[in-house]
Every structure is written in structure tokens, then in C-alpha cells.
Design a protein around this motif. Structure first.
Motif, mmCIF file in Angstrom:
data_model
loop_
_atom_site.group_PDB
_atom_site.id
_atom_site.type_symbol
_atom_site.label_atom_id
_atom_site.label_comp_id
_atom_site.label_asym_id
_atom_site.label_seq_id
_atom_site.Cartn_x
_atom_site.Cartn_y
_atom_site.Cartn_z
ATOM 1 N N THR A 424 0.832 -1.212 0.000
ATOM 2 C CA THR A 424 0.000 0.000 0.000
ATOM 3 C C THR A 424 0.866 1.262 0.000
ATOM 4 O O THR A 424 0.638 2.194 -0.787
ATOM 5 C CB THR A 424 -0.927 -0.004 1.225
ATOM 6 N N ALA A 425 1.862 1.295 0.892
ATOM 7 C CA ALA A 425 2.738 2.472 0.955
ATOM 8 C C ALA A 425 3.551 2.620 -0.329
ATOM 9 O O ALA A 425 3.767 3.745 -0.810
ATOM 10 C CB ALA A 425 3.666 2.345 2.165
ATOM 11 N N GLN A 426 4.003 1.498 -0.911
ATOM 12 C CA GLN A 426 4.780 1.557 -2.150
ATOM 13 C C GLN A 426 3.967 2.187 -3.276
ATOM 14 O O GLN A 426 4.447 3.069 -3.999
ATOM 15 C CB GLN A 426 5.207 0.132 -2.532
ATOM 16 N N ALA A 427 2.719 1.737 -3.426
ATOM 17 C CA ALA A 427 1.859 2.290 -4.481
ATOM 18 C C ALA A 427 1.570 3.764 -4.230
ATOM 19 O O ALA A 427 1.527 4.571 -5.170
ATOM 20 C CB ALA A 427 0.564 1.490 -4.549
ATOM 21 N N ARG A 428 1.384 4.119 -2.987
ATOM 22 C CA ARG A 428 1.087 5.519 -2.655
ATOM 23 C C ARG A 428 2.259 6.427 -3.009
ATOM 24 O O ARG A 428 2.077 7.512 -3.583
ATOM 25 C CB ARG A 428 0.761 5.622 -1.168
ATOM 26 N N VAL A 429 3.471 5.983 -2.679
ATOM 27 C CA VAL A 429 4.650 6.800 -2.970
ATOM 28 C C VAL A 429 4.863 6.926 -4.469
ATOM 29 O O VAL A 429 5.164 8.015 -4.985
ATOM 30 C CB VAL A 429 5.886 6.191 -2.277
ATOM 31 N N GLU A 430 4.718 5.822 -5.190
ATOM 32 C CA GLU A 430 4.905 5.871 -6.646
ATOM 33 C C GLU A 430 3.887 6.797 -7.298
ATOM 34 O O GLU A 430 4.223 7.572 -8.216
ATOM 35 C CB GLU A 430 4.788 4.466 -7.221
ATOM 36 N N ARG A 431 2.653 6.734 -6.847
ATOM 37 C CA ARG A 431 1.620 7.610 -7.392
ATOM 38 C C ARG A 431 1.910 9.072 -7.048
ATOM 39 O O ARG A 431 1.723 9.982 -7.871
ATOM 40 C CB ARG A 431 0.255 7.197 -6.854
ATOM 41 N N VAL A 433 4.877 10.470 -6.493
ATOM 42 C CA VAL A 433 6.034 10.945 -7.246
ATOM 43 C C VAL A 433 5.665 11.223 -8.690
ATOM 44 O O VAL A 433 6.184 12.166 -9.322
ATOM 45 C CB VAL A 433 7.184 9.927 -7.142
ATOM 46 N N ALA A 434 4.764 10.411 -9.241
ATOM 47 C CA ALA A 434 4.372 10.595 -10.637
ATOM 48 C C ALA A 434 3.565 11.873 -10.838
ATOM 49 O O ALA A 434 3.502 12.403 -11.949
ATOM 50 C CB ALA A 434 3.569 9.396 -11.112
ATOM 51 N N GLU A 435 2.957 12.377 -9.776
ATOM 52 C CA GLU A 435 2.154 13.590 -9.876
ATOM 53 C C GLU A 435 3.003 14.824 -9.557
ATOM 54 O O GLU A 435 4.139 14.723 -9.091
ATOM 55 C CB GLU A 435 0.965 13.504 -8.909
ATOM 56 N N LEU A 490 11.221 9.900 -1.216
ATOM 57 C CA LEU A 490 10.663 11.244 -1.375
ATOM 58 C C LEU A 490 11.714 12.314 -1.112
ATOM 59 O O LEU A 490 11.767 13.350 -1.792
ATOM 60 C CB LEU A 490 9.472 11.420 -0.427
ATOM 61 N N MET A 491 12.572 12.076 -0.118
ATOM 62 C CA MET A 491 13.609 13.040 0.206
ATOM 63 C C MET A 491 14.598 13.181 -0.950
ATOM 64 O O MET A 491 15.005 14.306 -1.304
ATOM 65 C CB MET A 491 14.334 12.613 1.483
ATOM 66 N N ASP A 492 14.981 12.053 -1.529
ATOM 67 C CA ASP A 492 15.908 12.117 -2.666
ATOM 68 C C ASP A 492 15.305 12.907 -3.825
ATOM 69 O O ASP A 492 16.018 13.614 -4.543
ATOM 70 C CB ASP A 492 16.276 10.706 -3.122
ATOM 71 N N ARG A 493 13.981 12.761 -3.980
ATOM 72 C CA ARG A 493 13.320 13.471 -5.081
ATOM 73 C C ARG A 493 13.384 14.992 -4.850
ATOM 74 O O ARG A 493 13.771 15.759 -5.758
ATOM 75 C CB ARG A 493 11.868 13.016 -5.201
ATOM 76 N N ILE A 494 13.060 15.451 -3.669
ATOM 77 C CA ILE A 494 13.071 16.906 -3.447
ATOM 78 C C ILE A 494 14.503 17.441 -3.344
ATOM 79 O O ILE A 494 14.761 18.594 -3.675
ATOM 80 C CB ILE A 494 12.248 17.290 -2.201
ATOM 81 N N VAL A 495 15.456 16.597 -2.889
ATOM 82 C CA VAL A 495 16.850 17.023 -2.873
ATOM 83 C C VAL A 495 17.353 17.197 -4.302
ATOM 84 O O VAL A 495 18.098 18.148 -4.611
ATOM 85 C CB VAL A 495 17.715 16.015 -2.097
ATOM 86 N N ALA A 496 16.952 16.280 -5.190
ATOM 87 C CA ALA A 496 17.345 16.413 -6.595
ATOM 88 C C ALA A 496 16.760 17.698 -7.190
ATOM 89 O O ALA A 496 17.444 18.433 -7.928
ATOM 90 C CB ALA A 496 16.882 15.197 -7.380
ATOM 91 N N ASN A 497 15.499 17.967 -6.863
ATOM 92 C CA ASN A 497 14.888 19.213 -7.350
ATOM 93 C C ASN A 497 15.599 20.431 -6.767
ATOM 94 O O ASN A 497 15.816 21.448 -7.457
ATOM 95 C CB ASN A 497 13.406 19.258 -6.985
ATOM 96 N N TYR A 498 15.936 20.323 -5.484
ATOM 97 C CA TYR A 498 16.648 21.432 -4.824
ATOM 98 C C TYR A 498 18.021 21.650 -5.455
ATOM 99 O O TYR A 498 18.436 22.790 -5.705
ATOM 100 C CB TYR A 498 16.782 21.097 -3.334
#
Length: 637
Positions: A424-431, A433-435, A490-498
């Protein structure tokens, strides 16, 4: 039932009791157990005398009451029949009533005193204490005797007379006689067969043989306070692993087997190797004698096994205040599934295995006769099947009852944190990140995972239940790790954006710097540069400062929740220093523009002067041209 406040006058029994006999001085030399036995016998004798006295008084009161009833009870007149009844029916009725009166007047065998004594022995002594209670017992005994006589007279009437079916005898109805047992034939004499069977039993009742008494003594001495396994120490130990318990019980049973073989069984064999063991046993009775020995030994061993199994089952009794032994169990995260280790089924099977292990002990003893003759026949010492079935059923019920607490604890974990590992958590995170989501939305979801991680790690490591010590450390670490993994994604994603935003800011500042410090080669280029820098100062630099401020706010969050690489640290420092570095660049640009302007002006002045000189030359040339324009002087020019 008669009450204690009946019509009989109350009488005390104290004068009729025998005087109290004090123990003689010789009893002082007896042991405490002998004194206790003597006191018990004396109490029983006094109780027996008291019961006899009560029965005697009750019989006397019963006879007095019966005489009073007979003296004051008139003979009931024969009711008159209707005049329409014929004389034959009247005669039948009179005959029946006359015969019934004769039967009722016949003496009835009174109830035996032995029966009354047996009834009194069933009444607790505490109920019969006190003067009023003894009077009540007397009245109850009188009532019993009256009911007995009434029942016997009615039975005699029903057995002897048959009531004719005629009018006028409706009130003479008696209760039906009890029916005889179905399928039993009492037509043949039984006394001879009974006497024959009794003689046969007496001739083969080897249990009374002195050797059997010695065998019983050996068994009592060896087994009366002995169990195959000492279960009392289990509750004093720390939580145990069920596999270790199985091993300990197996070793204890093996040691007990060897101990009994070297002590009790050896004494039994030594007993029957003596010549006196078979005294008064005939040759034709040897088989039955040794069969009796085998049965006696078998019963002793089975009793030991049964008592051991019962003691083991009692460990899990919910009413026992000491509680059952504590078993080690863990909640683990294996292949993304929350599970018990060992499983509940394995634990139940392990506990039941111990009962079976006890039942399989002491199974290799030879019978006495087979040992003496060199045969290999084994003693029947198997734990009774009904005992093993009872133990299995009872243990299953108690185990499952004791495991309800761990089950609810497990279900609480699954209900609250199972979504972290069931996909459940895996699907939630993937969804997610895709948005497209803002930085604050990312941090809100990251903080949610961090909150779950902190909450999981704050849960108790060990939970205690009546039968289970449940360790959840492995599960806690697994769930916390799962929450941390999703937060890291999620942290890696926003760090990459940062990081990407910082690099863009640096590139834009570098572009401004490069354009600001470039020396314009032409006036047009200088004009464009001045216009560009004016736009940068009025708009672009403000946008960049806002973006840097936003990055600074994000950096505060990262400093609390993320560890930057050295490259990222240098990049962050560069971004934060650009607002200070851009000022001197602007000043340098202004100086450069001023110098460029001054240089341009100088060059312009020089060109102006040169132009003016050229113009003066042209003016002179024009004057000369006027002079030279005369046709007369053309040749000269």
C-alpha cells in the motif's frame, strides 16, 4: 420434612455420651504421626457411638409415635354401595377391602440400623454439631423410617392384591409397582454359581501375597513424591525457548528412565530372584501370579506417567496463580510479512510434543518373568489413551486461550503498520512521485513517514503475556526501515529538485557576471549591455533573490532531515553567497562601463579633432579649388 421446632420436647444428649478418656502417659512416647493416627481413631469411635445413640433414640421415638397413631386411629367404616349395585359386586368390594386391611395389619420388617448408620456417615460432621442439629437428625431419622414403612406396606399391597375394576374403589388407587429390570433372568438359582466364583477369586487373588505387598511398598517408596520432570523450576527461569524446553524434558525423561531402571526395577528383580518370592504359589498358578505382578508394575508405572502428565497440564491452568511457563516468541518481518517466530502452530505442537514425550518414557522395561527366563516381552506401561487424549484436548484449549493476548497484539501491529509492508505504501509513494506536488506537500508526506518511524521505535521492545514473552525488536526495526525507505525516496526526489534549482541559480548568476564583466567593443554593444544590466538590476536580480530565499527555507528543512555530500554543501554555499558576490560585480561593471564611456569619448574627441582638421583641410582645398578653377591658370594647376 420435619423441622427442628417439632412437637417433641428438646432433650440434651450430653448425659448419654461416654466420658472423655484422656490419653495415657504412654502416648507421650509416641511419634507425632502415631499421636495423630490415635486421635483420628478415637474421633471415629466417638462418632460411631454418637450415631448409634441417635439411631436408638430415633427408633424409640418412632415406636412411640406409631403406638399413638394406632391407639387413636379408628377403623374406617366400609362405605355403603348404591342400592342398584348387585350383590356379587358388593361381595367383591367387601372382600378386597377386608383383604387389604389384613395385609396392612401384617408386621413389616423395619429398616435395618446398618442402613441408617450408612446414611449418617454420609452427612458431614460439621452439619451435625450442636444440640438443635442433633434433635433435627433424630426427627429426620423418624421421618425416614415412617416413609420406609409406608412404602413397604404399599408395595406389599400391590404385590399381593389386585384391585377389581368396580365402582366404589376409585379412592383405593395405589402407586404402580416398579418394573423389573428388562433382560435379566432370575428364574434360575444363583447361589451355587456365586459361591463357585467367590472360591475361584479367593484362590487366585494373588494381590494378598506378601511378595505383592513388598512390590507395592517398592513402588510407593520410589514414586509417591517423584515425577519424571521437575516442572516447578520452569516458572523460576527466565523466558525459555520451546525447542530448549523440548530438549530439557527429553533429557529429564531419559535420566528418570535410567534412575528408575537402576533403583525401583532393580529392587523388583532382586525381590523375585529370592526363593521366598514364590512361597505358597502352586505351579499351576505361576502364570496368573506373574500376570498379577505385571499388572501391578504396569499400574505403578502408568500412575507415574499419568501424574507427570497431569502435573504438566496443570502448569497451564488459568486458575493457577503461579501462571504457566513463559515462552520466548518474536514478531518478525520476513519477506514483507509480519509473522510470529516460532509460529503459533509450532509452539502448540512443541508443547503437545512434551506431553507425548512423557507418555513414551519407561516403555522398555521387561516383565519379571521375561527377565527371569531370558525372554524379551516388555511391560505394558503405555500411557492410557484416555489420559493422553484428555491432556491433548486440555492443553490445546488452554494454549489457545493463553495465545489470545499475543494474537491481539499481533493484529494491532498489522492493522496499524501493515500498510507499510503490504504494498500500500509503495503504491502511494509511486503515485505521489508521478504527480506534480509542491515542496510543502512532499515534506508533509515525508514527515508522516518519519512520524510513523519514530512512533514504531518508541513502542515497547518486549510485551509480557500469561504464557508468552513477545519480543518485537526485529519487527520494529523492519517497519521503521520500511518507513525510512519511503521517506528517503521522497527526500531524494526533493533534494534532486533542490540541487537542480541551485545549479540553475548559479548558471544564471554566472551568465549575469559574464555579461556584466564583458568589455563592450562597440557603442551599440555598450548600449545593449547597459540596457541588459538595467533589466537585471530592476527585475532579474529580485527574482533570483526570491528563489535563493526559497532555497534557504528548504535548506533549513534539509539541515534537520538530510545529510548533504561535500559537493552539495559547496553548491549550497555558492548559492547563498551569490547575493553578496553580485554587488561587487555590479560595481565592477559600472566602472567598466565608465571606463568604456571615457575611452569612447576620448576616441570620439580624437576623431572629432581629426575630422575638424580634415574639414579645415577640405576648406582650404575648396579655397584653392576656387583659385584653381580659373581656366587661364589651368595649365599651371
Amino acid at each position: 420434612m420435619l423441622q427442628s421446632d417439632g412437637a417433641h420436647p428438646r432433650k440434651t444428649l450430653r448425659p448419654l455420651l461416654p466420658p472423655t478418656v484422656l490419653p495415657s502417659s504412654s502416648t507421650s512416647d509416641m511419634s507425632p504421626s502415631q499421636n495423630k493416627l490415635l486421635s483420628y481413631r478415637r474421633c471415629k469411635e466417638q462418632q460411631k457411638r454418637l450415631n448409634q445413640l441417635l439411631i436408638g433414640r430415633a427408633l424409640k421415638a418412632y415406636h412411640v409415635s406409631m403406638e399413638e397413631k394406632l391407639n387413636r386411629k379408628p377403623v374406617p367404616p366400609i362405605p355403603e354401595l348404591p342400592s342398584t349395585m348387585n350383590s356379587e359386586l358388593k361381595q367383591q368390594r367387601e372382600n378386597y377391602l377386608f383383604l387389604k386391611k389384613c395385609v396392612l395389619r401384617n408386621p413389616i420388617t423395619p429398616i435395618q440400623q446398618l442402613w441408617l448408620m450408612s446414611m449418617l456417615t454420609l452427612v458431614p460432621q460439621s452439619v451435625m454439631e450442636g444440640k438443635d442439629r442433633k434433635l433435627l437428625v433424630e426427627k429426620l431419622l423418624v421421618e425416614i423410617m415412617e416413609d420406609y414403612e409406608k412404602s413397604m406396606r404399599r408395595f406389599v399391597v400391590r404385590s399381593i392384591l389386585i384391585k377389581p375394576d368396580i365402582k366404589g374403589l376409585e379412592d383405593e388407587e395405589e402407586a404402580p409397582l416398579p418394573s423389573l429390570p428388562v433382560g435379566l433372568d432370575f428364574s434360575s438359582a444363583w447361589h451355587k454359581s456365586f459361591t463357585r466364583a467367590k472360591s475361584k477369586i479367593l484362590s487366585k487373588l494373588h494381590i494378598l501375597h506378601p511378595t505383592m505387598k513388598s512390590l507395592l511398598d517398592f513402588g510407593y517408596a520410589a514414586f509417591f513424591d517423584f515425577l519424571l520432570v521437575n516442572f516447578s523450576s520452569l516458572r523460576l527461569k527466565e523466558p525459555i525457548d520451546y525447542e530448549s524446553l523440548k530438549t530439557d524434558v527429553s533429557l529429564s525423561c531419559s535420566k528418570a528412565d535410567k534412575k528408575i531402571l537402576m533403583t525401583w526395577y532393580q529392587r523388583v528383580i532382586d525381590l523375585f530372584t529370592q526363593n521366598e518370592a514364590l512361597n505358597s504359589v502352586k505351579l499351576d498358578q505361576l502364570d496368573s501370579f506373574y500376570n498379577c505382578v505385571d499388572v501391578l508394575m504396569s499400574n505403578q508405572v502408568k500412575d507415574l506417567l499419568t501424574r507427570t502428565v497431569e502435573a504438566y497440564v496443570k502448569l497451564f491452568d488459568p486458575e493457577d496463580r503461579n501462571g504457566p511457563p513463559l515462552f520466548k516468541m518474536e514478531l518478525t518481518l520476513d519477506d514483507q510479512k509480519i509473522e510470529f517466530y516460532p509460529s503459533l502452530q509450532d509452539l502448540e505442537e512443541g508443547i503437545l510434543f512434551i506431553a507425548n514425550c512423557i507418555g513414551q518414557t519407561l516403555q522398555n522395561f521387561q516383565t519379571v518373568r521375561s527377565w527371569l527366563t531370558g525372554d524379551t516381552t516388555a511391560l505394558d506401561s503405555e500411557l492410557p489413551k484416555h489420559v493422553l487424549e484428555w491432556a491433548t484436548t486440555t492443553l490445546k484449549k488452554r494454549i489457545r486461550g493463553n495465545l489470545e493476548g499475543p494474537k491481539k497484539y499481533f493484529e494491532k501491529y498489522v492493522e496499524k503498520y501493515g500498510w507499510l509492508v503490504d504494498g500500500t505504501a509503495q503504491a502511494r509513494v509511486e503515485r505521489f512521485v508521478a504527480e506534480e506536488h509542491s515542496f510543502d506537500e512532499y515534506t508533509a508526506l515525508i514527515d508522516e513517514f518519519f512520524t510513523h518511524k519514530k512512533e514504531i521505535l518508541s513502542l515497547p521492545e518486549v510485551a509480557y503475556f500469561p504464557m508468552v514473552c513477545l519480543n518485537s525488536e526485529d519487527l520494529k526495526q523492519g517497519l521503521a526501515s520500511s518507513a525510512n525507505v519511503f521517506a528517503k525516496v521522497l527526500m531524494d526526489r526533493i533534494v534532486a529538485n533542490y540541487r537542480e534549482e541551485n545549479e540553475k541559480i548559479c548558471r544564471e548568476f554566472e551568465a549575469i557576471k559574464e555579461r556584466a564583466l564583458k568589455v563592450p567593443e562597440t557603442a551599440e554593444e555598450m548600449v545593449e549591455t547597459v540596457a541588459y544590466m538595467k533589466k537585471v538590476k530592476e527585475k532579474d536580480i529580485k527574482d533570483l533573490l526570491l528563489r535563493i530565499k526559497k532555497c534557504s527555507q528548504q535548506l533549513l528543512y534539509f539541515l534537520d532531515n538530510f545529510v548533504f555530500d561535500p559537493e552539495d554543501i559547496a553548491l549550497n554555499a555558492t548559492v547563498q553567497l551569490w547575493p553578496k558576490r553580485i554587488g561587487p560585480i555590479f560595481d565592477e561593471h559600472d566602472d567598466l562601463i565608465e571606463k568604456s564611456k571615457f575611452k569612447g569619448e576620448q576616441e570620439l574627441m580624437q576623431k572629432h579633432e581629426k575630422l575638424m582638421m580634415d574639414l579645415e583641410k577640405l576648406t582650404c582645398s575648396e579655397a584653392e579649388f576656387k583659385e584653381y578653377s580659373e581656366l587661364d591658370r589651368m595649365q599651371q594647376v
